[in-house]
Design an enzyme around this catalytic site. Sequence first.
Site, short mmCIF file in Angstrom:
data_model
loop_
_atom_site.label_atom_id
_atom_site.label_comp_id
_atom_site.label_asym_id
_atom_site.label_seq_id
_atom_site.Cartn_x
_atom_site.Cartn_y
_atom_site.Cartn_z
CG HIS A 179 -2.07 0.93 1.13
ND1 HIS A 179 -2.12 2.12 1.81
CD2 HIS A 179 -3.23 0.87 0.43
CE1 HIS A 179 -3.26 2.74 1.53
NE2 HIS A 179 -3.95 2.00 0.71
CB THR A 210 -1.29 3.42 -2.81
OG1 THR A 210 -0.56 2.20 -2.92
CG2 THR A 210 -1.44 3.80 -1.35
CD GLU A 211 -4.54 6.08 0.57
OE1 GLU A 211 -5.79 6.10 0.49
OE2 GLU A 211 -3.94 5.64 1.57
CG LEU A 212 -9.21 5.01 -6.77
CD1 LEU A 212 -9.13 3.49 -6.55
CD2 LEU A 212 -10.65 5.45 -6.64
#
Lengths: 408, 414
Positions: free
Chosen positions: A120, A156-158
Amino acid sequence: MSEVTQRKRAIVLYLHVHQPYRIRHYTIFDAGRTHDYFNAPEGSRENNADIVRKVAQKSYLPTNERLMRMIEHNPQFRLSLSITGTVLEQLEAYAPEVLQSFQNLVATGRVEIVAETYHHSLAFFYNRYEFESQVQMHRDIVRRLFGVTPTAFRNTELSYNNDLAYWADQAGYKAILCEGWDPVLGWRSPNFAYRPAHTENIKLLTKNYKLSDDIAFRFSNREWSEFPMTVDKFMLWTKDSWDQPLINLFMDYETFGEHQWEDSGIFDFLEHLPKAWLATPEHTFMTVTEAAEAYDAADEIDCPQTITWADTERDLTAWLGNKMQQGAIANLYGLAEMIMQSEDLSLIEDWRKLQTSDHFYYMCTKYFTDGDVHAYFSPYETPYEAYIAFMNSYHDLKYRLAEKGFSV
Amino acid sequence: MKVLMLGWELPPHHTGGMGIVCYQMCKQLARTGAQIEFVLPYTADFSHIDFMNINPALPDDVEQVIGGQAGSTYDSQYFEYVLGDGSTRGAAMSEHQSNFATYAARLVQMGDYDVIHAHDWLTFRAALAAKQASGLPLFVHIHSTEYDRSGGNSGNPLVREIEYIGLHLADKIFAVSQATKDTIVREYGIAPSKIEVVHNAMEFQAHELYEDVSENAFHYLERMQAHGYGVVVSAGRLTIQKGLSNLLQAFRKVVDVRSKSLLLIVGPGEQYHELIEQAAELGLSGNVIFTGHLNGTGKQWRDAFRAGNLFVMPSVSEPFGLTPFEALAQRTPALISKQTGVSEILHSVLKVDFWDLDEMANKIVSVLDHKDLEETLADEGHEELMKQSWKKPAEQVLHHYHRHAAEHRELAYV
């Protein structure tokens, strides 16, 4: 996909499952002595086992139980999950019954696992080689635990930009996910499949943030003019886009039971959603890859800048907005070459665990004074405590490299 | 000679230099025969102090006063009163100061005192109440003024007012340095002849000196030194007065020419978060380490000094400044700003104007790069420290006690 399916409107429910390895109160006196950055004592706020077990009880177990019932009771219901390597490891260690329940879901064949970085991390923006290693690691663990190979990618985190779409296209993914952010979509609706600029095969699915955030953020908010939210009301809102094929509901899995507590009625909402939606014969559910395959790209989306699904800015400033965050991450990736050369697996793994974006999120000073959402998710008293614990761990990595003869 | 001494803190419950100075000075005064009744604003175990009587200032119905938290001696402070029935209630600084004054006024009438000696503004209300009740000569001892604490600005007007009244009504003022005396003359309009400079000293016990050979608590710093890193240490309250912001800017220049340099900043304070952010903004995330509060009598505190190749006190305004003594006690050389009281008496140290960032960086790099310079400064500085004694300062204080006590007696018989 048959012609019939293609004409149907589909909800694409995609949930993101993640837990970081939180850094304990690691002081300068620990640096050079112990390397157990993630080993907070039992009962402390940063104890990872405690947190995973707590979230298992509040969210993972009750949600998976309902998802399984939804699959059993609604033949057309399907969903997609991305589960990070760091949470999978912790579930294996601290809550194997949760891992088993995820495996049971995937075994139904109606739950797609989406690819991402194992840790992530924000490696894509700092070290492409490291990024690819982490994607491969995630692929490996998904194969080992679920027996499937992902065909869709989310970062990660879109976080998303043209470069990422190009990379994912070259890597052979059929779908990639991003925020359906107005400045990027322009006049377009998020409820179609798109083609990212400069790509050949991959499709882009964009989050319908209005409807997604009604569930993820506003559901239990009593100040909200639409409170209380019901399935009927939600169905009414979906009718606004009756002539558009997709409703991309993308959110954190922990919405169910952790961000929105059980007493808010969130579980009942979730469980009743498929029946209400499928009451209309033209409606169905699709996983992300199914949606990408079912619909042609309606247009091309050009996104040179990096967007994410966070905050009102939809950028990376929650992770990299202040100098502490920028300094911490730049120093960490600055060690990359020596870390890899060390061939010391535990050193490499500790370095990777420190890449998890949550560490930088905890250092966020944006809205710090408001004590808002950022503070809620942090185990540290202030962003400064988070920074100090992180940098002391960084110093210890340096120490370990120096002891191996590297010129740090 | 019987002295009613009004203080605000004593080791090990001290947060600044004042507690240490009171302790060491009283010890020397007691050696020369002075009988001291020391009044403190809180209760604690002082069984280790046998050379004077210690009285916690208890309000009537209160059994125990629990002091404020560390780092707050000079800031607004909060006290907790433990009542006879075991219940507790909070007391704000102003209420407790007023109770402290009532207590002092009563105590001074119960003993046959010769003089009253009060330390800094916190005790001035009590000092004036005691003087009013007894008519005895009042000595006020200035360890720092509100002018210094606000970094050369006017500071809190209420505090300044209390200082002003205390300074004017005192019979004699002791200032910890010439710079402090100048400040009192300039900022508070006091006649120079009323002010006596009594420089602090610092005497160490054997276990506090360099001879401590146990492993350093800052293992990381020691190991990194072995890998070619230079370590600079600064310690104290992180307030504007201490000038840490300038040190960070100078350290940016140090790292530019000598990348293997680390700066350890020890202490709590209102600038803590601000300095962390500043270090990050200067691109020094990987070079500056913050420890937060460390117990000032503990091993970690001493080891911080021991771990450094150089100690820096970059104060903007420092009436005295004891920390360089602590560095020299650990054989760590010191670089101190010329705007400190201690620079008037220490010679085997490097000195720099607090605003001269280039020169500060220049001197830091020189010590980190040149072992011979580091060792010479360490040896000479240590030797100079070992000559430090409270004998002379205590004699000065006693001399003025006697003069004023005699004058007072004469006046009383007229």
